[in-house]
Design a protein around this motif. Structure first.
Motif, short mmCIF file in Angstrom:
data_model
loop_
_atom_site.label_atom_id
_atom_site.label_comp_id
_atom_site.label_asym_id
_atom_site.label_seq_id
_atom_site.Cartn_x
_atom_site.Cartn_y
_atom_site.Cartn_z
N TYR A 516 0.84 -1.21 0.00
CA TYR A 516 0.00 0.00 0.00
C TYR A 516 0.87 1.25 0.00
CZ TYR A 516 -3.20 3.60 1.62
OH TYR A 516 -3.93 4.76 1.74
N SER A 517 1.92 1.26 0.83
CA SER A 517 2.82 2.42 0.90
C SER A 517 3.54 2.64 -0.43
CB SER A 517 3.84 2.23 2.02
OG SER A 517 3.19 2.16 3.28
N ILE A 518 3.93 1.54 -1.08
CA ILE A 518 4.62 1.65 -2.37
C ILE A 518 3.68 2.26 -3.41
CG2 ILE A 518 5.59 0.32 -4.29
CD1 ILE A 518 6.68 -1.65 -2.18
N ILE A 519 2.44 1.78 -3.43
CA ILE A 519 1.45 2.31 -4.38
C ILE A 519 1.25 3.80 -4.16
CG2 ILE A 519 -0.98 2.24 -5.08
CD1 ILE A 519 -0.93 -0.76 -4.37
N LYS A 520 1.12 4.16 -2.88
CA LYS A 520 0.82 5.56 -2.55
C LYS A 520 2.01 6.48 -2.79
CE LYS A 520 -1.13 8.49 0.99
NZ LYS A 520 -1.46 8.66 2.39
N SER A 521 3.21 6.01 -2.44
CA SER A 521 4.40 6.86 -2.52
C SER A 521 5.00 6.89 -3.92
CB SER A 521 5.46 6.39 -1.53
OG SER A 521 4.95 6.38 -0.22
N LEU A 522 5.04 5.74 -4.57
CA LEU A 522 5.77 5.64 -5.83
C LEU A 522 4.86 5.50 -7.05
CD1 LEU A 522 8.57 3.16 -4.67
CD2 LEU A 522 8.58 5.66 -4.59
N ASN A 523 3.55 5.29 -6.80
CA ASN A 523 2.62 5.07 -7.90
C ASN A 523 3.12 3.96 -8.83
OD1 ASN A 523 0.25 5.53 -9.32
ND2 ASN A 523 1.16 7.10 -10.63
N ASN A 524 3.60 2.89 -8.21
CA ASN A 524 4.22 1.78 -8.94
C ASN A 524 3.14 0.89 -9.56
OD1 ASN A 524 5.57 -0.66 -9.67
ND2 ASN A 524 7.23 -0.15 -8.26
N SER A 525 3.15 0.77 -10.89
CA SER A 525 2.12 0.02 -11.58
C SER A 525 2.27 -1.49 -11.42
CB SER A 525 2.12 0.37 -13.08
OG SER A 525 3.37 0.07 -13.66
N ASN A 526 3.39 -1.93 -10.84
CA ASN A 526 3.57 -3.37 -10.61
C ASN A 526 2.71 -3.88 -9.46
OD1 ASN A 526 5.51 -3.69 -12.66
ND2 ASN A 526 7.12 -2.91 -11.31
N TYR A 527 2.15 -2.96 -8.69
CA TYR A 527 1.36 -3.35 -7.53
C TYR A 527 -0.05 -2.76 -7.66
CZ TYR A 527 5.95 -4.45 -5.57
OH TYR A 527 7.19 -4.97 -5.35
N SER A 528 -1.00 -3.41 -7.00
CA SER A 528 -2.39 -2.95 -7.05
C SER A 528 -3.04 -3.12 -5.68
CB SER A 528 -3.18 -3.76 -8.09
OG SER A 528 -3.32 -5.11 -7.66
N LEU A 529 -4.17 -2.41 -5.49
CA LEU A 529 -4.90 -2.54 -4.23
C LEU A 529 -5.42 -3.96 -4.05
CD1 LEU A 529 -6.95 0.79 -4.06
CD2 LEU A 529 -4.81 0.23 -2.90
N ASP A 530 -5.71 -4.65 -5.14
CA ASP A 530 -6.16 -6.04 -5.03
C ASP A 530 -5.09 -6.92 -4.40
OD1 ASP A 530 -8.67 -5.56 -6.09
OD2 ASP A 530 -8.04 -5.95 -8.15
N MET A 531 -3.82 -6.63 -4.68
CA MET A 531 -2.72 -7.38 -4.06
C MET A 531 -2.68 -7.11 -2.56
SD MET A 531 0.19 -6.72 -6.97
CE MET A 531 1.48 -7.63 -6.12
N VAL A 532 -2.94 -5.88 -2.18
CA VAL A 532 -2.96 -5.52 -0.76
C VAL A 532 -4.07 -6.30 -0.06
CG1 VAL A 532 -3.15 -3.64 0.90
CG2 VAL A 532 -2.10 -3.22 -1.33
N ILE A 533 -5.26 -6.27 -0.66
CA ILE A 533 -6.41 -6.97 -0.07
C ILE A 533 -6.13 -8.47 0.04
CG2 ILE A 533 -8.81 -7.65 -0.53
CD1 ILE A 533 -9.30 -4.82 -1.56
N LYS A 534 -5.46 -9.03 -0.97
CA LYS A 534 -5.15 -10.47 -0.95
C LYS A 534 -4.27 -10.81 0.25
CE LYS A 534 -3.33 -14.18 -3.87
NZ LYS A 534 -2.72 -14.53 -5.19
N ASP A 535 -3.31 -9.94 0.58
CA ASP A 535 -2.46 -10.20 1.75
C ASP A 535 -3.23 -10.04 3.06
OD1 ASP A 535 -0.10 -11.16 0.78
OD2 ASP A 535 0.94 -9.24 0.74
N TYR A 536 -4.14 -9.08 3.12
CA TYR A 536 -4.99 -8.98 4.31
C TYR A 536 -5.86 -10.24 4.45
CZ TYR A 536 -3.83 -4.02 4.94
OH TYR A 536 -3.18 -2.83 5.16
N ASP A 537 -6.32 -10.77 3.32
CA ASP A 537 -7.10 -12.02 3.34
C ASP A 537 -6.27 -13.14 3.96
OD1 ASP A 537 -9.14 -10.67 2.06
OD2 ASP A 537 -8.73 -11.51 0.08
N LYS A 538 -5.00 -13.25 3.53
CA LYS A 538 -4.13 -14.31 4.05
C LYS A 538 -3.85 -14.10 5.54
CE LYS A 538 -2.23 -17.21 2.22
NZ LYS A 538 -2.60 -18.63 2.04
N CYS A 539 -3.68 -12.86 5.93
CA CYS A 539 -3.46 -12.53 7.34
C CYS A 539 -4.64 -13.03 8.18
CB CYS A 539 -3.28 -11.02 7.50
SG CYS A 539 -3.35 -10.42 9.20
#
Length: 625
Positions: A516-539
């Motif tokens: 999430y921090s990478i997306i917000k700070s760097l606007n990196n297209s390699n990452y998405s909010l869906d990836m963040v949610i997937k890790d919260y799901d695993k948590c």
């Protein structure tokens, strides 16, 4: 020419140039604002109109255009104030009255909407736009005959706007004149053959005529034009449901919810199918979602009461049926249902009284369950007719416009700072020790003294060199790397930690926060909010009681406009930690967006009780009525 004359001439030229430049600049700001408005850059447009208003407070135009921009942003109150000012400055402009009447209509002030339209008619009774706008207000009030009359008056004055045929078509459907409605929709389709929603409108009329082949052809063609048209999927589901094909109906309703997670109509119809299939748990969940979105939906309360009764949850059933009767005192079936519940609880006298009430109402009026259902269907038809957008897009509260923001998500640190007050202790099964993590807000810096960070980093490097298979050490070092904004190293360490110990929920939580921090700070297209949610799901898969993961995931769902999903997660966070004031607050703010003020105010009160003093300003604004 003397030097004095030269100076005088220069001074005159300078003043003239400055004055002319200032005038051009003001006019440019108005023009730029109008261009921004047409390009739907509403915030930028408002900024330009603000400058014009400061320089020309007696000019009605910037107030008018700023009001339109606010209207587009959903700030109805602000738009109303701007149109009031514009009309005060220019009381003879029909356009101003038309816009203000639209605002009044959306604020559920139909009488004031009519007043504005009548003012416009006094200026020019042959203006067709006035009759079109009045037809919309009449249609919203279910006064279909008057809506049709105004549409025909607009046509009499040679207006050829498609909207006239759309409004008249919907009004004709309200009068059950489906074949005439189809004729109007044919005109619209002929003029706009590539507008998918036009075909959905006609499909709705075919549906009521029970001409299912034509209805299905229209919705399929609509989806051919616009593959993600949620209205088409909804109408397709209704057709399949009518044909008894529950599986296909559910598939299409699921698609509607995927495209529009806040569609109360989709949840309601899906709940009905689940109820018919005796899938009571699923039906209960969907009726609850409908009520969350629209706490005035009579049939959702009534049907949920039936589900509760079947589940032998009589107390909950009684609460829902009481609410149904409160909202609609002439609902015959509701009294009969309450009579049954009273009878089951032993209140035979109360049951008899309700049966008598039902008979009295029934002797003078028809049973209202069918008409209520019909009303819900027509409401959807109206939404389809007047808009291609989200049926729930307008709300009483916009967080940004009211300077209200959700409490931010939480991150983890190894080093306490002054702002960090919460501590999480986790068991390190490798070393048989507890590890303490400190919470901080992800949207704020978690930086502490660099020498402290570097010292801890050096210590962890030494520990890892001696034990390269300790997942906890990589997790800790990743957290330090993250706080130093060394995101690449942090990702590598978190991946290594998870490889070594796939069951550590803190590692998934930390990786979600990092991405999430990478997306917000760097606007990196390699990452998405869906990836963040997937890790919260695993948590949460590894620790279903970790309230902060639910909280963070809820905030992300808000960003994706999945308000129902967000409310579900805030509720789970509260269930896991019933003193979680921030979760109560955030859930309340989403409920306010969905206009469920009653439940929102209960949550705000609870948040205040738990120590969040900031909620009292919101309570004063939205709960004291």
């Amino acid at each position: 020419m003397s030097i004095y004359n030269k100076i005088g001439l220069f001074f005159f030229i300078f003043l003239f140039t400055q004055s002319s430049f200032g005038q051009v600049k003001k006019e440019n700001k108005l023009l730029i604002g109008r261009i921004e408005l047409s390009d739907k850059n509403f915030q930028s447009a408002i900024e330009n109109f603000n400058i014009v208003i400061q320089n020309e407070p007696k000019n009605y135009e910037p107030y008018y255009y700023r009001g339109i921009a606010k209207l587009e942003l959903g700030d109805l109150i602000g738009a109303e104030k701007d149109l009031d000012k514009a009309i005060l400055l220019e009381p003879r402009s029909i356009d101003l009255y038309l816009v203000r009447s639209s605002i009044k209509d959306r604020l559920f002030k139909p009488e004031e909407a009519f007043e504005n339209l009548n003012k416009a008619l006094e200026i020019n009774h042959r203006n067709s736009d006035i009759y079109v706008n009045r037809a919309i207000v009449y249609s919203n009030l279910d006064n279909y005959q008057k809506a049709i009359t105004d549409c025909e008056t607009a046509l009499k004055y040679h207006s050829k706007k498609e909207l006239i045929y759309i409004i008249r078509g919907i009004s004709l459907m309200g009068l059950k004149k489906y074949r005439e409605a189809i004729e109007d929709f044919n005109v619209v389709i002929e003029n706009s053959p590539y507008n998918a929603t036009n075909y959905v409108r006609r499909a709705t009329a075919y549906f009521y005529l029970n001409v299912m082949d034509s209805a299905m052809n229209d919705v399929n063609y609509a989806l051919h034009i616009e593959p993600n048209n949620s209205y088409a999927f909804f109408q397709k589901a209704v057709i399949y449901n009518k044909q008894g094909n529950d599986e296909f109906a559910l598939n299409n309703l699921n698609k509607v919810i995927e495209l529009n997670p806040n569609s109360s109509s989709a949840y309601y119809n899906r709940a009905n199918i689940f109820a018919d299939q005796n899938n009571l748990k699923a039906a209960l969940e969907d009726y609850t979602k409908v009520i969350t979105i629209n706490n005035k939906n009579i049939l959702a309360y009534y049907n949920r009461a039936i589900i509760y009764q079947k589940l032998k949850k009589y107390k909950e059933a009684r609460i829902d049926i009481e609410k149904t009767i409160e909202l609609y005192p002439d609902f015959v079936d509701a009294y009969r249902m309450r009579a049954l519940l009273k009878q089951q609880s032993g209140d035979l006298i109360g049951a008899e009284q309700d049966e008598q009430t039902a008979e009295i109402i029934n002797s003078t009026k028809v049973n209202y369950s069918d008409s209520l259902k019909r009303s819900e269907e027509l409401r959807l038809a109206k939404i389809t007719s007047f808009s291609n957008g989200n049926a729930n897009s307008q709300s009483s509260l916009s967080l940004k416009e009211n300077n209200i923001s959700l409490h931010p998500s939480y991150g983890l640190s190894l080093i306490p700072t002054q702002q960090e007050k919460h501590i999480i202790d986790t068991w390190n099964k490798t070393n048989n020790t507890f590890t303490s993590y400190y919470l901080y807000y992800l949207d704020e810096s978690n930086a502490v003294f660099a020498n402290t960070q570097n010292s801890l980093l050096e210590k962890l490097n030494q520990q890892i060199s001696k034990n390269e298979n300790d997942a906890e050490l990589y997790l800790k070092r990743a957290i330090i790397y993250s706080s130093l904004n060394q995101y690449g190293n942090a990702i590598l360490d978190l991946n290594k930690s998870i490889d070594l110990d796939p069951s550590n929920y803190i590692a998934y939580f930390s990786r979600a926060n990092l991405i999430y921090s990478i997306i917000k700070s760097l606007n990196n297209s390699n990452y998405s909010l869906d990836m963040v949610i997937k890790d919260y799901d695993k948590c949460l898969e590894h620790n279903p009681n970790f309230s902060y993961a639910y909280f963070n995931r809820a905030n992300l769902k808000c960003q994706k406009d999945d308000y129902i999903g967000a409310i579900d997660d805030f509720s789970k966070a509260i269930k896991a930690s019933n003193s979680f004031a921030e979760a109560y607050t955030n859930r309340a703010l989403i409920l306010l967006i969905l206009e469920n003020n009653e439940q929102a105010c209960k949550d705000l009160s609870k948040a205040g009780e738990l120590g969040n003093k900031n909620v009292y300003d919101i309570i004063g604004k939205y709960c004291n009525y």
